[in-house]
Structure formats: structure tokens, C-alpha cells
Scaffold this motif. Sequence first.
Motif, PDB file in Angstrom:
ATOM      1  N   MET A   1     -14.114   0.623   7.772  1.00  0.00           N
ATOM      2  CA  MET A   1     -12.732   0.705   7.672  1.00  0.00           C
ATOM      3  C   MET A   1     -12.390   0.893   5.944  1.00  0.00           C
ATOM      4  O   MET A   1     -13.250   0.827   5.156  1.00  0.00           O
ATOM      5  CB  MET A   1     -12.462  -0.962   7.662  1.00  0.00           C
ATOM      6  CG  MET A   1     -11.212  -1.295   7.373  1.00  0.00           C
ATOM      7  SD  MET A   1     -10.784  -3.186   7.628  1.00  0.00           S
ATOM      8  CE  MET A   1      -9.435  -3.104   8.598  1.00  0.00           C
ATOM      9  N   GLU A   2     -11.336   1.422   5.709  1.00  0.00           N
ATOM     10  CA  GLU A   2     -11.001   1.959   4.197  1.00  0.00           C
ATOM     11  C   GLU A   2     -10.614   0.807   3.375  1.00  0.00           C
ATOM     12  O   GLU A   2     -10.316  -0.156   3.746  1.00  0.00           O
ATOM     13  CB  GLU A   2      -9.600   2.649   4.529  1.00  0.00           C
ATOM     14  CG  GLU A   2      -9.436   3.541   3.072  1.00  0.00           C
ATOM     15  CD  GLU A   2      -8.361   4.292   3.520  1.00  0.00           C
ATOM     16  OE1 GLU A   2      -7.247   4.174   2.611  1.00  0.00           O
ATOM     17  OE2 GLU A   2      -7.954   5.000   4.687  1.00  0.00           O
ATOM     18  N   THR A   3     -11.286   0.869   2.068  1.00  0.00           N
ATOM     19  CA  THR A   3     -10.907  -0.344   1.064  1.00  0.00           C
ATOM     20  C   THR A   3      -9.752  -0.425   0.746  1.00  0.00           C
ATOM     21  O   THR A   3      -9.228   0.694   0.014  1.00  0.00           O
ATOM     22  CB  THR A   3     -12.078  -0.192   0.123  1.00  0.00           C
ATOM     23  OG1 THR A   3     -13.537  -0.102   0.640  1.00  0.00           O
ATOM     24  CG2 THR A   3     -12.192  -1.290  -0.812  1.00  0.00           C
ATOM     25  N   LEU A   4      -9.019  -1.561   0.705  1.00  0.00           N
ATOM     26  CA  LEU A   4      -7.697  -1.567   0.184  1.00  0.00           C
ATOM     27  C   LEU A   4      -7.660  -1.710  -1.499  1.00  0.00           C
ATOM     28  O   LEU A   4      -8.321  -2.766  -1.983  1.00  0.00           O
ATOM     29  CB  LEU A   4      -6.793  -2.903   0.993  1.00  0.00           C
ATOM     30  CG  LEU A   4      -5.334  -2.800   0.764  1.00  0.00           C
ATOM     31  CD1 LEU A   4      -4.853  -1.619   1.524  1.00  0.00           C
ATOM     32  CD2 LEU A   4      -4.949  -4.113   1.427  1.00  0.00           C
ATOM     33  N   ASN A   5      -6.761  -0.913  -2.108  1.00  0.00           N
ATOM     34  CA  ASN A   5      -6.454  -1.029  -3.581  1.00  0.00           C
ATOM     35  C   ASN A   5      -5.761  -2.367  -3.671  1.00  0.00           C
ATOM     36  O   ASN A   5      -4.702  -2.330  -3.146  1.00  0.00           O
ATOM     37  CB  ASN A   5      -5.890   0.095  -4.102  1.00  0.00           C
ATOM     38  CG  ASN A   5      -5.737   0.107  -5.417  1.00  0.00           C
ATOM     39  OD1 ASN A   5      -6.081  -0.958  -6.041  1.00  0.00           O
ATOM     40  ND2 ASN A   5      -5.464   1.403  -6.025  1.00  0.00           N
ATOM     41  N   GLN A   6      -6.347  -3.320  -4.609  1.00  0.00           N
ATOM     42  CA  GLN A   6      -5.725  -4.516  -4.834  1.00  0.00           C
ATOM     43  C   GLN A   6      -4.532  -4.505  -5.932  1.00  0.00           C
ATOM     44  O   GLN A   6      -3.763  -5.463  -5.936  1.00  0.00           O
ATOM     45  CB  GLN A   6      -6.783  -5.665  -5.036  1.00  0.00           C
ATOM     46  CG  GLN A   6      -7.753  -5.893  -4.130  1.00  0.00           C
ATOM     47  CD  GLN A   6      -7.074  -6.553  -2.761  1.00  0.00           C
ATOM     48  OE1 GLN A   6      -6.294  -7.314  -2.857  1.00  0.00           O
ATOM     49  NE2 GLN A   6      -7.408  -5.872  -1.675  1.00  0.00           N
ATOM     50  N   ASN A   7      -4.346  -3.432  -6.286  1.00  0.00           N
ATOM     51  CA  ASN A   7      -3.262  -3.254  -7.297  1.00  0.00           C
ATOM     52  C   ASN A   7      -1.970  -3.410  -6.927  1.00  0.00           C
ATOM     53  O   ASN A   7      -1.059  -3.673  -7.843  1.00  0.00           O
ATOM     54  CB  ASN A   7      -3.390  -1.933  -8.130  1.00  0.00           C
ATOM     55  CG  ASN A   7      -4.782  -1.899  -9.227  1.00  0.00           C
ATOM     56  OD1 ASN A   7      -5.176  -2.921  -9.604  1.00  0.00           O
ATOM     57  ND2 ASN A   7      -5.122  -0.377  -9.447  1.00  0.00           N
ATOM     58  N   TRP A   8      -1.691  -3.206  -5.632  1.00  0.00           N
ATOM     59  CA  TRP A   8      -0.165  -3.533  -5.069  1.00  0.00           C
ATOM     60  C   TRP A   8       0.316  -4.910  -5.236  1.00  0.00           C
ATOM     61  O   TRP A   8       1.424  -5.066  -5.262  1.00  0.00           O
ATOM     62  CB  TRP A   8      -0.564  -3.068  -3.808  1.00  0.00           C
ATOM     63  CG  TRP A   8      -1.112  -3.913  -2.895  1.00  0.00           C
ATOM     64  CD1 TRP A   8      -2.407  -3.856  -2.285  1.00  0.00           C
ATOM     65  CD2 TRP A   8      -0.667  -5.002  -2.014  1.00  0.00           C
ATOM     66  NE1 TRP A   8      -2.788  -4.776  -1.382  1.00  0.00           N
ATOM     67  CE2 TRP A   8      -1.647  -5.482  -1.461  1.00  0.00           C
ATOM     68  CE3 TRP A   8       0.544  -5.957  -2.237  1.00  0.00           C
ATOM     69  CZ2 TRP A   8      -1.473  -6.870  -0.806  1.00  0.00           C
ATOM     70  CZ3 TRP A   8       0.674  -6.924  -1.211  1.00  0.00           C
ATOM     71  CH2 TRP A   8      -0.510  -7.604  -0.811  1.00  0.00           C
ATOM     72  N   GLN A   9      -0.749  -5.750  -5.415  1.00  0.00           N
ATOM     73  CA  GLN A   9      -0.317  -7.174  -5.697  1.00  0.00           C
ATOM     74  C   GLN A   9       0.110  -7.285  -7.344  1.00  0.00           C
ATOM     75  O   GLN A   9       0.620  -8.678  -7.319  1.00  0.00           O
ATOM     76  CB  GLN A   9      -1.525  -8.166  -5.406  1.00  0.00           C
ATOM     77  CG  GLN A   9      -2.068  -7.896  -3.948  1.00  0.00           C
ATOM     78  CD  GLN A   9      -3.574  -8.945  -3.842  1.00  0.00           C
ATOM     79  OE1 GLN A   9      -3.891  -9.341  -4.682  1.00  0.00           O
ATOM     80  NE2 GLN A   9      -3.611  -8.919  -2.353  1.00  0.00           N
ATOM     81  N   THR A  10      -0.105  -6.671  -8.123  1.00  0.00           N
ATOM     82  CA  THR A  10       0.514  -6.910  -9.353  1.00  0.00           C
ATOM     83  C   THR A  10       1.797  -6.204  -9.432  1.00  0.00           C
ATOM     84  O   THR A  10       2.259  -5.250  -9.213  1.00  0.00           O
ATOM     85  CB  THR A  10      -0.519  -6.034 -10.360  1.00  0.00           C
ATOM     86  OG1 THR A  10      -1.823  -6.358 -10.155  1.00  0.00           O
ATOM     87  CG2 THR A  10      -0.234  -6.371 -11.870  1.00  0.00           C
ATOM     88  N   VAL A  11       2.630  -7.351 -10.191  1.00  0.00           N
ATOM     89  CA  VAL A  11       3.989  -6.787 -10.523  1.00  0.00           C
ATOM     90  C   VAL A  11       4.102  -5.900 -11.591  1.00  0.00           C
ATOM     91  O   VAL A  11       3.493  -6.183 -12.454  1.00  0.00           O
ATOM     92  CB  VAL A  11       4.705  -7.936 -10.635  1.00  0.00           C
ATOM     93  CG1 VAL A  11       6.392  -7.305 -10.987  1.00  0.00           C
ATOM     94  CG2 VAL A  11       4.929  -8.796  -9.379  1.00  0.00           C
TER      95      VAL A  11
END
Length: 154
Positions: free
Chosen positions: A1-11
Amino acid sequence: METLNQNWQTVSEIELIYKTKVKNSERPQIKSSKDAYILMLSAWDYNKIEFFEQFKVLLLNHAHKALGIYEISSGGIAGTVVDLRLIFSAALKANATSLMMIHNHPSGNLTASEADKQITRKVKEAGRLLDITLLDSLIITSESYYSFADEGAL
């Protein structure tokens, strides 16, 4: 499974700034519909006023001094599209407390269409929510103008 970049959670940070090249004392003050007409006519491309319809807003501060003119749209011979979001994004960014809407009728006819009346009502109502007053809506030609405010249609 591909690792999800967590930067999308930052406004993302949004920075609003207002840069002006004109001193407040040098800004024209609008005291009447005639003042607005004269100012807008001087800022209009005279080669286009009888060619196709354009819609602009005159942004004003609390003292009714002009902060700037913003062209919302250019259209065809008989109309142009007006997006409320563009009007108010410009007004908010300029820190305007009031505005005037101005559009030309290439035909020279100063009669307000149903579409003219409808957009005037919409902008007035939206402005009320944002504390940005619609002072007037002008229909202009190279020879004269129609003011919604002067005619009691605002």
C-alpha cells in the motif's frame, strides 16, 4: 500500500496585504453619481464603450475616496457575465467599505434590463452580509448615465 503524505492535513497560510501607490489625500472623493460617472468615463477605454459591454466596480473607503477600479468582465454586444465572488473578493482585498457597480450599454440605451436589476439586488444583499455597502449601480454611455440610486431603484 502506498504511503499517504500527511501534509494535506495542514492548512496553507494565506496572507492578505494591501499595497497602494496613491496617498489617501490624492484619491478622488465620490460625492454623487455624476462624480462616479465622470471618473469612470475617464477610466473607460473610449474605443470599447460603444463596442461591447463591460462591467466594473469602483471600490471606495469609508470617506468615499476611490481605492481603485476593478474590471469584473467583458462580454458581447448585449451582455456580460457577472460573478458576485469576483466583486467581493476584490472589495475585501482592497478593504473597501462600499462600492459602486458600473457597466456600459453599447446601444446607448440607458434603460435598466431585468438582468441589471437582478444583479443589483444580489450585490446589495451580499454586501449587506459583509458590511460592504452598494452605493449605486450605474449604466453608462459615452453621452450620459443612469443611476439606480438617483432614480430610487436601489
